[in-house]
Design an enzyme around this catalytic site. Sequence first.
Site, mmCIF file in Angstrom:
data_model
loop_
_atom_site.group_PDB
_atom_site.id
_atom_site.type_symbol
_atom_site.label_atom_id
_atom_site.label_comp_id
_atom_site.label_asym_id
_atom_site.label_seq_id
_atom_site.Cartn_x
_atom_site.Cartn_y
_atom_site.Cartn_z
ATOM 1 N N HIS A 148 0.805 -1.220 0.000
ATOM 2 C CA HIS A 148 0.000 0.000 0.000
ATOM 3 C C HIS A 148 0.840 1.272 0.000
ATOM 4 C CE1 HIS A 148 -4.280 -1.180 0.264
ATOM 5 N NE2 HIS A 148 -3.730 -2.332 0.619
ATOM 6 N N HIS A 169 0.501 -8.397 5.872
ATOM 7 C CA HIS A 169 -0.232 -8.508 4.611
ATOM 8 C C HIS A 169 -1.592 -9.193 4.718
ATOM 9 C CE1 HIS A 169 -0.459 -8.014 0.341
ATOM 10 N NE2 HIS A 169 -0.179 -9.266 0.004
#
Length: 230
Positions: free
Chosen positions: A34, A157
């Site tokens: 991200h 994650h």
Amino acid sequence: DFVDRGSFSSEVILILFAWKLCYPQHMNLSRGNHETRNMNKLYGFEGEVTKKFDEDLYTLFCEAFCLLPLCHVINKKVFVVHGGLFSTDNVTLDAIRKVNRDCEPPDEGLMTEMLWSDPQGGKGRTPSKRGVGVAFGEDVTDNFLKTNDLKLVIRSHEMKEEGYEVEHSGKLITVFSAPNYCDQMGNKGAFIRFNGKTLEPKMTTFAAAPHPNVRPMQYANPMLGSMFGM
């Protein structure tokens, strides 16, 4: 994933960068999937920064994200990465060091796999359910650890109900530090401390704390918000 995990990403990343400036030898930050332009546009960090500040600051964040390390090794034994391992065996730390990280992630390769891959039960590799990276089994973890004389992989994650999960016979730990993900999931967050002599990990879990009355993913792409029921 320092950003895109709610509506206070700018506050989070600014204090992390401030700590890095105050304690440069003690604070280490690894890039996640991200910390990229494509994800920021969809999940809200771009909208948040341009709304609270301006486009120039967002551009600076993007430049900084491209300079973040992709992984770290603690005391020559613990490999820390956001996503996971690789689509090929015998990847060395030297090969990872040669990766040019000063860019947006490509469609494939070592950089993308470090940001996107996930562990799976059993052995071998399968295509990732995310469409990027690879799902890798315990034998892949064993090969990577043996090739580089390491003992443990730490990655994130994936949301975990208890904030963490120990996998691959104790040789891989997933840790997820965002409790009550998107104000909906009810999961715990967690962090890991290591014994400085033995490098034995100790997991600590925690619950979500109240935050100002701003809805989660306030700045995300409207299409994404509908997927989360927002």
